[in-house]
Design a protein around this motif. Structure first.
Motif, mmCIF file in Angstrom:
data_model
loop_
_atom_site.group_PDB
_atom_site.id
_atom_site.type_symbol
_atom_site.label_atom_id
_atom_site.label_comp_id
_atom_site.label_asym_id
_atom_site.label_seq_id
_atom_site.Cartn_x
_atom_site.Cartn_y
_atom_site.Cartn_z
ATOM 1 N N ALA A 72 16.780 -18.116 -22.139
ATOM 2 C CA ALA A 72 17.062 -19.520 -21.806
ATOM 3 C C ALA A 72 17.236 -19.686 -20.292
ATOM 4 C CB ALA A 72 18.315 -19.988 -22.540
ATOM 5 N N HIS A 73 17.880 -18.716 -19.654
ATOM 6 C CA HIS A 73 18.071 -18.743 -18.197
ATOM 7 C C HIS A 73 16.713 -18.676 -17.478
ATOM 8 C CE1 HIS A 73 20.103 -17.360 -14.354
ATOM 9 N NE2 HIS A 73 18.906 -16.806 -14.200
ATOM 10 N N GLU A 74 15.843 -17.767 -17.934
ATOM 11 C CA GLU A 74 14.517 -17.649 -17.295
ATOM 12 C C GLU A 74 13.704 -18.925 -17.505
ATOM 13 O OE1 GLU A 74 14.074 -15.402 -15.178
ATOM 14 O OE2 GLU A 74 15.791 -14.184 -15.776
ATOM 15 N N LEU A 75 13.873 -19.562 -18.654
ATOM 16 C CA LEU A 75 13.209 -20.856 -18.878
ATOM 17 C C LEU A 75 13.733 -21.896 -17.883
ATOM 18 C CD1 LEU A 75 12.935 -21.192 -22.762
ATOM 19 C CD2 LEU A 75 11.068 -20.924 -21.110
ATOM 20 N N GLY A 76 14.991 -21.732 -17.498
ATOM 21 C CA GLY A 76 15.568 -22.603 -16.480
ATOM 22 C C GLY A 76 14.839 -22.430 -15.148
ATOM 23 N N HIS A 77 14.502 -21.197 -14.797
ATOM 24 C CA HIS A 77 13.706 -20.956 -13.569
ATOM 25 C C HIS A 77 12.315 -21.569 -13.715
ATOM 26 C CE1 HIS A 77 16.506 -18.552 -11.346
ATOM 27 N NE2 HIS A 77 16.600 -17.626 -12.278
ATOM 28 N N TRP A 78 11.768 -21.443 -14.894
ATOM 29 C CA TRP A 78 10.429 -21.994 -15.161
ATOM 30 C C TRP A 78 10.459 -23.521 -15.029
ATOM 31 C CZ3 TRP A 78 5.769 -20.896 -14.532
ATOM 32 C CH2 TRP A 78 4.719 -21.221 -15.384
ATOM 33 N N SER A 88 13.627 -12.273 -10.367
ATOM 34 C CA SER A 88 14.268 -11.102 -10.974
ATOM 35 C C SER A 88 15.751 -11.377 -10.954
ATOM 36 C CB SER A 88 13.998 -9.847 -10.147
ATOM 37 O OG SER A 88 12.724 -9.366 -10.438
ATOM 38 N N CYS A 89 16.347 -11.457 -12.128
ATOM 39 C CA CYS A 89 17.750 -11.872 -12.172
ATOM 40 C C CYS A 89 18.660 -10.699 -12.474
ATOM 41 C CB CYS A 89 17.915 -12.974 -13.203
ATOM 42 S SG CYS A 89 16.773 -14.322 -12.866
ATOM 43 N N ARG A 90 19.699 -10.600 -11.658
ATOM 44 C CA ARG A 90 20.656 -9.516 -11.830
ATOM 45 C C ARG A 90 21.651 -9.888 -12.917
ATOM 46 N NH1 ARG A 90 22.614 -9.881 -5.802
ATOM 47 N NH2 ARG A 90 22.548 -12.021 -6.512
ATOM 48 N N ARG A 106 20.090 -21.735 -7.259
ATOM 49 C CA ARG A 106 19.002 -21.634 -8.233
ATOM 50 C C ARG A 106 19.471 -20.895 -9.487
ATOM 51 N NH1 ARG A 106 14.878 -23.611 -5.636
ATOM 52 N NH2 ARG A 106 13.348 -23.242 -7.258
ATOM 53 N N GLU A 107 20.289 -19.879 -9.282
ATOM 54 C CA GLU A 107 20.830 -19.136 -10.428
ATOM 55 C C GLU A 107 21.804 -20.022 -11.212
ATOM 56 O OE1 GLU A 107 19.595 -16.460 -11.508
ATOM 57 O OE2 GLU A 107 18.368 -16.076 -9.757
ATOM 58 N N ALA A 108 22.623 -20.788 -10.482
ATOM 59 C CA ALA A 108 23.572 -21.685 -11.147
ATOM 60 C C ALA A 108 22.809 -22.721 -11.978
ATOM 61 C CB ALA A 108 24.457 -22.365 -10.115
HETATM 62 ZN ZN LIG Z 1 17.941 -16.141 -12.577
#
Ligand SMILES: [Zn+2]
Length: 260
Positions: A72-78, A88-90, A106-108
């Motif tokens: 879901a987080h990566e979809l947020g980046h998308w 690349s998320c830590r 961006r991560e938030a």
């Molecule tokens: Zn991320």
């Protein structure tokens, strides 16, 4: 066809009405992203995308809840960078409590997207309406929405019916907290964990089991004028070695009304 991706929009377009229907992989596919499971060492999850297609990779050794949050987080980046994305998320970035005032906007934003995709406000509010702000409630909601206890606790505090805060702490003290939007700003969370709190006992005594909701003096958790005059309900559980999650609930709201 290029539509903006939003969490609510996805639920609507896919005709999802219940958290039981949320297949996060199918949601990703609907957005043009395929999900792969690999053992990842340099990051916790990543997305690479170009044009209308993307590939999301998540750590296959992580828990199901963690994998769902990561997708879901990566979809947020998308959603932010559709057409050209590489993130690349830590592990430390993928956190349901890092929703604002985090060093990386961006991560938030990706975390906010994930929280809203997995626990849409309207549905969550309905499920949490009138619920006691306790770990039993958070755990019930976590099972319903298939998210971690931490993620469900944050949403319960954010969208629940009563003033409350959720605090994560360890022996060094306060790590982070999240508060109900109507809790007066003059109520400050203490930075040190009181020796008289359940949280402190759980941190210092690894053999101790969580006692469930307990009434404690409000001043053990927060500071503001008049805090010494009333009590709150604390429900603390261990979520990792030496790390405790606590729900602090103003079951009796009259002490807060005086503050406003
Ligand atoms: Zn991320």
């Amino acid at each position: 066809m290029r539509r903006n991706i939003t969490p609510e929009g996805l639920w609507q377009q896919m005709g999802i009405v219940s958290p039981d229907d949320v297949d996060i992989e199918v949601m990703a596919y609907f957005c043009g992203a395929r999900v792969k499971y690999r053992e990842l060492t340099s990051c916790a999850a990543r997305i690479v995308g170009k044009g209308s297609k993307a590939i999301i990779t998540v750590d296959r050794t992580a828990s199901i809840e963690r994998q769902r949050f990561s997708i879901a987080h990566e979809l947020g980046h998308w959603a932010q960078d559709r057409g050209q994305v590489s993130a690349s998320c830590r592990s430390k970035d993928l956190a349901p409590f890092k929703l604002k005032d985090y060093q990386d906007d961006r991560e938030a934003a990706a975390n906010r997207f994930a929280v809203e995709l997995l626990m849409p406000a309207q549905l969550f509010m309905k499920a949490a309406q009138g619920m006691a702000v306790t770990m039993a409630s958070a755990s019930y909601l976590a099972r319903q929405f298939r998210v971690s206890l931490t993620a469900a606790s944050i949403r319960l505090v954010e969208l629940g019916s009563f003033p409350a805060i959720v605090v994560c702490s360890n022996l060094q003290g306060y790590r982070w907290s999240w508060r109900h939007p109507e809790l007066p700003l003059s109520v400050r969370v203490n930075r040190l964990i009181s020796r008289h709190s359940v949280a402190h006992s759980l941190i210092t005594n690894a053999g101790l089991a969580s006692p469930g909701p307990v009434t404690v003096d409000a001043e053990e958790w927060v500071s503001h004028p008049g805090v010494e005059e009333y009590v709150v309900v604390e429900d603390s559980v261990r979520i990792g070695r030496g790390t405790v999650l606590s729900l602090i609930w103003w079951e009796d709201e009259t002490s807060l009304v005086k503050l406003e």
